[in-house]
Write a protein that holds these residues in place. Structure first.
Motif, PDB file in Angstrom:
ATOM      1  N   ALA A 197     -16.959  -4.979   3.153  1.00 39.43           N
ATOM      2  CA  ALA A 197     -16.453  -3.864   2.356  1.00 39.43           C
ATOM      3  C   ALA A 197     -15.082  -4.221   1.796  1.00 39.43           C
ATOM      4  N   TYR A 198     -14.923  -4.005   0.499  1.00 40.74           N
ATOM      5  CA  TYR A 198     -13.662  -4.278  -0.179  1.00 40.74           C
ATOM      6  C   TYR A 198     -13.111  -2.983  -0.787  1.00 40.74           C
ATOM      7  N   SER A 199     -11.835  -3.034  -1.122  1.00 43.07           N
ATOM      8  CA  SER A 199     -11.211  -1.917  -1.836  1.00 43.07           C
ATOM      9  C   SER A 199     -10.338  -2.470  -2.958  1.00 43.07           C
ATOM     10  N   ILE A 200     -10.384  -1.811  -4.099  1.00 42.75           N
ATOM     11  CA  ILE A 200      -9.493  -2.135  -5.212  1.00 42.75           C
ATOM     12  C   ILE A 200      -8.340  -1.135  -5.246  1.00 42.75           C
ATOM     13  N   LYS A 201      -8.651   0.120  -4.991  1.00 44.73           N
ATOM     14  CA  LYS A 201      -7.639   1.169  -5.151  1.00 44.73           C
ATOM     15  C   LYS A 201      -6.498   1.045  -4.145  1.00 44.73           C
ATOM     16  N   ARG A 202      -6.762   0.460  -2.982  1.00 43.98           N
ATOM     17  CA  ARG A 202      -5.707   0.364  -1.974  1.00 43.98           C
ATOM     18  C   ARG A 202      -4.615  -0.628  -2.359  1.00 43.98           C
ATOM     19  N   LEU A 203      -4.881  -1.400  -3.406  1.00 41.48           N
ATOM     20  CA  LEU A 203      -3.867  -2.312  -3.925  1.00 41.48           C
ATOM     21  C   LEU A 203      -3.096  -1.679  -5.084  1.00 41.48           C
ATOM     22  N   GLN A 204      -3.447  -0.444  -5.413  1.00 43.93           N
ATOM     23  CA  GLN A 204      -2.787   0.284  -6.483  1.00 43.93           C
ATOM     24  C   GLN A 204      -1.900   1.378  -5.897  1.00 43.93           C
ATOM     25  N   LYS A 205      -0.909   1.787  -6.623  1.00 45.61           N
ATOM     26  CA  LYS A 205      -0.018   2.834  -6.163  1.00 45.61           C
ATOM     27  C   LYS A 205      -0.752   4.157  -6.116  1.00 45.61           C
ATOM     28  N   ASP A 206      -0.592   4.870  -5.021  1.00 50.68           N
ATOM     29  CA  ASP A 206      -1.233   6.179  -4.863  1.00 50.68           C
ATOM     30  C   ASP A 206      -0.514   7.183  -5.756  1.00 50.68           C
ATOM     31  N   PRO A 207      -1.221   7.760  -6.760  1.00 49.83           N
ATOM     32  CA  PRO A 207      -0.568   8.698  -7.676  1.00 49.83           C
ATOM     33  C   PRO A 207      -0.015   9.932  -6.978  1.00 49.83           C
ATOM     34  N   TRP A 208      -0.551  10.225  -5.782  1.00 50.95           N
ATOM     35  CA  TRP A 208      -0.060  11.405  -5.077  1.00 50.95           C
ATOM     36  C   TRP A 208       1.357  11.213  -4.556  1.00 50.95           C
ATOM     37  N   ASP A 209       1.848   9.986  -4.529  1.00 49.77           N
ATOM     38  CA  ASP A 209       3.254   9.764  -4.178  1.00 49.77           C
ATOM     39  C   ASP A 209       4.156  10.462  -5.195  1.00 49.77           C
ATOM     40  N   GLU A 210       3.733  10.397  -6.475  1.00 49.16           N
ATOM     41  CA  GLU A 210       4.502  11.035  -7.543  1.00 49.16           C
ATOM     42  C   GLU A 210       4.144  12.510  -7.689  1.00 49.16           C
ATOM     43  N   ILE A 211       2.897  12.845  -7.438  1.00 44.82           N
ATOM     44  CA  ILE A 211       2.449  14.236  -7.584  1.00 44.82           C
ATOM     45  C   ILE A 211       3.193  15.150  -6.624  1.00 44.82           C
ATOM     46  N   ILE A 212       3.372  14.693  -5.386  1.00 47.09           N
ATOM     47  CA  ILE A 212       4.078  15.482  -4.383  1.00 47.09           C
ATOM     48  C   ILE A 212       5.518  15.738  -4.818  1.00 47.09           C
ATOM     49  N   LYS A 213       6.109  14.757  -5.505  1.00 51.53           N
ATOM     50  CA  LYS A 213       7.487  14.912  -5.981  1.00 51.53           C
ATOM     51  C   LYS A 213       7.551  15.830  -7.207  1.00 51.53           C
ATOM     52  N   LYS A 214       6.511  15.752  -8.044  1.00 53.36           N
ATOM     53  CA  LYS A 214       6.531  16.446  -9.326  1.00 53.36           C
ATOM     54  C   LYS A 214       6.147  17.917  -9.229  1.00 53.36           C
ATOM     55  N   PHE A 215       5.194  18.240  -8.342  1.00 52.18           N
ATOM     56  CA  PHE A 215       4.686  19.609  -8.256  1.00 52.18           C
ATOM     57  C   PHE A 215       5.016  20.245  -6.908  1.00 52.18           C
ATOM     58  N   LYS A 216       5.243  21.565  -6.942  1.00 47.11           N
ATOM     59  CA  LYS A 216       5.564  22.311  -5.733  1.00 47.11           C
ATOM     60  C   LYS A 216       4.756  23.610  -5.693  1.00 47.11           C
ATOM     61  N   VAL A 217       4.521  24.112  -4.502  1.00 48.97           N
ATOM     62  CA  VAL A 217       3.861  25.405  -4.357  1.00 48.97           C
ATOM     63  C   VAL A 217       4.738  26.477  -5.006  1.00 48.97           C
ATOM     64  N   GLY A 218       4.137  27.356  -5.806  1.00 50.34           N
ATOM     65  CA  GLY A 218       4.865  28.390  -6.530  1.00 50.34           C
ATOM     66  C   GLY A 218       5.167  27.997  -7.960  1.00 50.34           C
TER      67      GLY A 218
END
Length: 339
Positions: free
Chosen positions: A205-226
């Motif tokens: 089993a291989y993965s390609i996405k695990r070598l890419q930056k997780d977009p949720w690193d930026e999403i958590i910074k960019k968006f907030k509840v409310g």
């Protein structure tokens, strides 16, 4: 000859020609595996996981879809849709009935009466020594250079340093993947991370996405509840509406968050393709999606302060969203095929 009974009541030894043939066939199969030799078998049946073949001597074997020659069953350009992929693959497998295949034994278990074959190990000109060399030196987590050798409905086949494995569609990209051909084509050079080795290297089993930056690193910074955002409705279901906030970021407006009034049909409140101003009421990094509300934007009455979802807790909106993504993403049949 196979001895059934050493001596019967007449003092005669009972023998079985049929069982002798079966015992001989098991011996020949073991010899073929030990010597890395190919044998010819005939396809007699097809199912969703591969083809059943006649070995001879009263024995049958199985060739999984993942071990059939890619060029024989998978189109070079992939599939137009997931629905078409299933139909086309089943049709291709059915066409193989009556066909003779040259295969190699990759698994044999006489006690369970099971024999697994691979056509790829014959047609792909796999160098056994290179494969073993790579197996011996690599560890889970290592990054390898590879090439896409096939596109299946459930993922990409990649040969990395003589070691062919599967990049399941869930490991191709951080975005939702429904058609692997949208991301890569046969012949593409790719970097993969080894994430699983099973059964002595028979399943990789291989993965390609695990070598890419997780977009949720930026999403958590960019968006907030409310926070209020603009999103486009992409699908309406009986329990709410799915919304795309931006590429790679999807959310759900649960039916209870569409209006202050009782809603029986979400389609009467929102339209597919139309954009709405929405409020983020929950976030889950684990589920990778947002809980959204339309009524909190439109309502004039005060609304309770929303709280973010913890890693260990999933809101009803998030649970529903996971169901939707399973519907269009990984299925149980996909799991079985990747094995």
């Amino acid at each position: 000859m196979y001895v059934i009974k050493g001596e019967n009541e007449l003092g005669q030894t009972e023998l079985s020609i049929r069982r002798t043939g079966t015992a001989r066939k098991w011996f020949d199969l073991q010899q073929s595996q030990d010597n890395d030799e190919s044998i010819d078998v005939t396809v007699i049946e097809a199912n969703t996981g591969g083809v059943i073949v006649n070995i001879g001597g009263g024995l049958r074997g199985f060739v999984p879809t993942s071990q059939l020659d890619n060029a024989r069953i998978f189109p070079l350009g992939g599939y137009s849709s997931k629905e078409e992929a299933g139909k086309e693959l089943q049709a291709k497998l059915a066409e193989l009935i009556g066909t003779e295949l040259e295969v190699k034994v990759i698994e044999i278990d006489r006690e369970k009466n099971r024999v697994i074959f691979s056509e790829k190990q014959v047609t792909n000109d796999i160098d056994p020594e290179k494969r073993e060399e790579t197996l011996e030196k690599v560890n889970v987590g290592d990054v390898l250079e590879g090439e896409v050798t096939g596109i299946a409905p459930f993922g990409l086949f990649v040969n990395a340093e003589g070691l062919e494995g599967l990049v399941h569609l869930s490991e191709i990209s951080w975005d939702k993947v429904t058609n692997p051909a949208d991301f890569h084509k046969v012949g593409d050079k790719v970097k993969v991370q080894l994430i699983g080795v099973d059964n002595g290297g028979k399943r990789i089993a291989y993965s390609i996405k695990r070598l890419q930056k997780d977009p949720w690193d930026e999403i958590i910074k960019k968006f907030k509840v409310g926070q209020r955002v603009t999103g486009e409705v992409t699908k309406i279901v009986d329990y709410g509406a799915f919304v795309r906030v931006e590429d790679g970021l999807n959310g759900l407006i649960h039916i209870s968050e569409l209006s202050d009034k009782l809603v029986k049909d979400p389609g009467k409140i929102v339209e597919v393709g139309k954009e709405y101003e929405l409020e983020i009421i929950s976030m889950s990094r684990e589920e990778r999606h947002l809980g959204l509300s339309l009524k909190r934007v439109n309502s004039s009455s005060p609304q309770p302060v929303a709280e973010s979802v913890s890693e260990s807790t999933v809101s009803p909106e998030m649970a529903r969203l996971s169901e939707y993504l399973d519907e269009d993403g990984e299925t149980e049949a996909d799991k079985k095929d990747s094995e």
